[in-house]
Write an enzyme that holds these catalytic residues in place. Sequence first.
Site, mmCIF file in Angstrom:
data_model
loop_
_atom_site.group_PDB
_atom_site.id
_atom_site.type_symbol
_atom_site.label_atom_id
_atom_site.label_comp_id
_atom_site.label_asym_id
_atom_site.label_seq_id
_atom_site.Cartn_x
_atom_site.Cartn_y
_atom_site.Cartn_z
ATOM 1 N N GLU A 249 0.951 -1.332 0.010
ATOM 2 C CA GLU A 249 -0.077 -0.045 -0.011
ATOM 3 C C GLU A 249 0.729 1.181 0.089
ATOM 4 O O GLU A 249 1.466 1.595 0.910
ATOM 5 C CB GLU A 249 -1.008 0.144 1.290
ATOM 6 C CG GLU A 249 -2.200 0.709 1.231
ATOM 7 C CD GLU A 249 -2.027 2.151 1.584
ATOM 8 O OE1 GLU A 249 -1.697 2.942 0.903
ATOM 9 O OE2 GLU A 249 -2.291 2.272 2.828
ATOM 10 N N CYS A 283 -1.604 9.212 2.284
ATOM 11 C CA CYS A 283 -1.466 8.694 1.276
ATOM 12 C C CYS A 283 -2.426 9.036 0.196
ATOM 13 O O CYS A 283 -2.120 9.206 -1.003
ATOM 14 C CB CYS A 283 -0.866 7.388 1.229
ATOM 15 S SG CYS A 283 -2.450 6.408 1.907
HETATM 16 P P1 NAD Z 1 10.859 6.822 4.391
HETATM 17 O O1 NAD Z 1 10.756 6.281 2.829
HETATM 18 O O2 NAD Z 1 11.937 6.558 5.176
HETATM 19 O O3 NAD Z 1 9.750 5.938 5.238
HETATM 20 C C1 NAD Z 1 8.282 5.697 4.891
HETATM 21 C C2 NAD Z 1 7.964 4.500 5.824
HETATM 22 O O4 NAD Z 1 8.772 3.465 5.506
HETATM 23 C C3 NAD Z 1 8.540 4.809 7.431
HETATM 24 O O5 NAD Z 1 7.422 4.554 8.097
HETATM 25 C C4 NAD Z 1 9.540 3.837 7.412
HETATM 26 O O6 NAD Z 1 9.818 3.481 8.922
HETATM 27 C C5 NAD Z 1 9.673 2.813 6.788
HETATM 28 N N1 NAD Z 1 10.673 2.291 6.268
HETATM 29 C C6 NAD Z 1 11.578 2.890 5.142
HETATM 30 N N2 NAD Z 1 12.536 2.313 4.973
HETATM 31 C C7 NAD Z 1 11.912 0.839 5.165
HETATM 32 C C8 NAD Z 1 12.791 -0.182 4.821
HETATM 33 N N3 NAD Z 1 13.642 -0.491 4.345
HETATM 34 N N4 NAD Z 1 11.939 -1.533 5.528
HETATM 35 C C9 NAD Z 1 10.903 -1.232 5.994
HETATM 36 N N5 NAD Z 1 10.329 -0.041 6.315
HETATM 37 C C10 NAD Z 1 11.182 0.961 5.853
HETATM 38 O O7 NAD Z 1 10.083 8.294 4.311
HETATM 39 P P2 NAD Z 1 9.567 9.122 5.622
HETATM 40 O O8 NAD Z 1 10.371 10.513 5.481
HETATM 41 O O9 NAD Z 1 9.442 8.492 6.904
HETATM 42 O O10 NAD Z 1 8.095 9.473 5.056
HETATM 43 C C11 NAD Z 1 8.281 10.335 3.730
HETATM 44 C C12 NAD Z 1 7.692 9.386 2.648
HETATM 45 O O11 NAD Z 1 6.804 8.088 2.969
HETATM 46 C C13 NAD Z 1 6.213 10.270 1.979
HETATM 47 O O12 NAD Z 1 6.789 10.851 0.846
HETATM 48 C C14 NAD Z 1 5.580 9.349 1.807
HETATM 49 O O13 NAD Z 1 5.240 8.902 0.214
HETATM 50 C C15 NAD Z 1 5.756 7.862 2.258
HETATM 51 N N6 NAD Z 1 4.715 7.550 3.357
HETATM 52 C C16 NAD Z 1 3.517 6.780 2.928
HETATM 53 C C17 NAD Z 1 2.658 6.367 3.584
HETATM 54 C C18 NAD Z 1 1.318 5.833 3.013
HETATM 55 O O14 NAD Z 1 0.638 5.837 3.779
HETATM 56 N N7 NAD Z 1 1.282 5.390 1.938
HETATM 57 C C19 NAD Z 1 2.998 6.742 4.854
HETATM 58 C C20 NAD Z 1 4.021 7.221 5.432
HETATM 59 C C21 NAD Z 1 4.949 7.692 4.629
#
Ligand code: NAD
Length: 476
Positions: A249, A283
């Site tokens: 998702e 999202c």
């Molecule tokens: P990020 O990409 O570092 O992290 C997003 C989420 O993924 C966080 O919860 C993080 O803990 C998790 N994550 C990151 N790398 C991971 C890995 N290798 N394995 C498992 N989990 C991992 O970015 P951020 O600064 O925390 O959030 C910003 C971006 O994340 C946004 O631009 C958005 O697109 C995306 N995001 C999307 C949703 C959603 O509901 N689809 C929710 C939160 C963040």
Amino acid sequence: MYEELCLYIDGEFIKGGGRREQDVMNPATGDFIGKVPHATTADLDRALAAAQRAFDAWKTVSPLEKSRVLRKVGELTRERASAIGRNITLDQGKPLAEAIGEVTRCADHCDWHAEECRRIYGRVIPPRQANVRQFVLREPVGVCAAFTPWNFPYNQAIRKIAAAIGAGCTIIIKGPEDTPSAVVAIARMFHEAGLPPGVLNVVWGVPSEVSEYLIRSPIVRKVSFTGSVAVGKQLAALAGAHMKRVTMELGGHSPVIVCADADVERAADLLSALKYSNAGQVCVSPNRFYVNDKVYDTFMARFIDRTKAIKVGSGLEPDTKMGPLAHERRLPAMAEFVADAAARGGRIELGGNRIGETGYFFAPTIITNPPDDSKVMTNEPFGPIAPCVTFKDLEEAIRRANSLPYGLSSYAFTTSTRNALAIQNGLQAGMVHINHAGGALPETPFGGIKDSGIGSEGGTETFDGYLTTKFVTQLD
Ligand code: NAD
């Protein structure tokens, strides 16, 4: 009192005990509020072994008992919504009413899964010979690894947990280290509801290390992730290399189309409320506003007016409508979107700046006429920024809306059934909302197409991700 943070493995709540710990901060103040312990490799191995052992028993437990546990967690969720919501406001920042609303609505998710898990049926296929029987059985996939984000810390976790447990799977969840209180609260409620040890396990750590370790383990049979497209692709690739099923998702960049025949003022009111809810860190947040040039001025005047009235502040203040961004790293991300749009000819109509020096507040922002290839029109801002542009005819708007690799949600406003039909047929998105913003209900599908993901975490489709199909044929 903020939640006492811990791991939950094999039915045991485990505090730091010398493990590496990560600070949890209040985004409204920048103050330290707690420490979340990281799982060691031995902890992860223990969680895997417990989940494997528990699966052998849980898969055969009556659906009535699974249903009872889920229903009990629903009851406890309603009882504790205020306290859990307050902790979400403390670590995530959203206004208290939004946080309590998130938790309360999740009780419905528990109830719905409690009902639907009793209706996971197979089927009988008529045979070609009279002495043959043919059955299709639906069986739980096994041990699941789930990774949930920080924007809806309760909602994102309960959807995966309730679906896995209802289907007869066991689950190891790594919640968001920035906003961990909700997932710990969920574990406490399942524990009190009598869920057997090992069916649900909660771990924390460096996300990439934990996910890699769990996905590579032969014990894990399914991976569910909610988060960014980039990380989703990495995890799906790793899961694919080990032939594990996935639910992804991921992010989107939801277009909004406001047609000339729309109820423009209603659209502006609804979109302003929706866009800035959870400070745009959603999202399915409306992200690219395509407004017919005939109604553009009317729409913009109302949209700006409504957005100006949004009171930004600490989520604990009763009149706050928008809280801080959830983490300091989101501030430069917002500034970059604004700077790029301004440099490319976009006009900052409202906001565009950080508010104050304490906490991670960013003003509700409206940018008009950024070019279609600017950063804000092509990359998900995941924050309180609304870029607005004009279009002339609907076909053009649909083409521009579909021009990105994403396909999560989409919104349109029109009073014409002909336009509504063209929109629902034409938009490439997993979810299309026409004249309203319903959705994310337990009973309705929730998921994206294209780069926005695989599978659904809502509706009866949810269980498809947690079940396998077994065909049985029997002679005599
Ligand atoms: P990020 O990409 O570092 O992290 C997003 C989420 O993924 C966080 O919860 C993080 O803990 C998790 N994550 C990151 N790398 C991971 C890995 N290798 N394995 C498992 N989990 C991992 O970015 P951020 O600064 O925390 O959030 C910003 C971006 O994340 C946004 O631009 C958005 O697109 C995306 N995001 C999307 C949703 C959603 O509901 N689809 C929710 C939160 C963040």
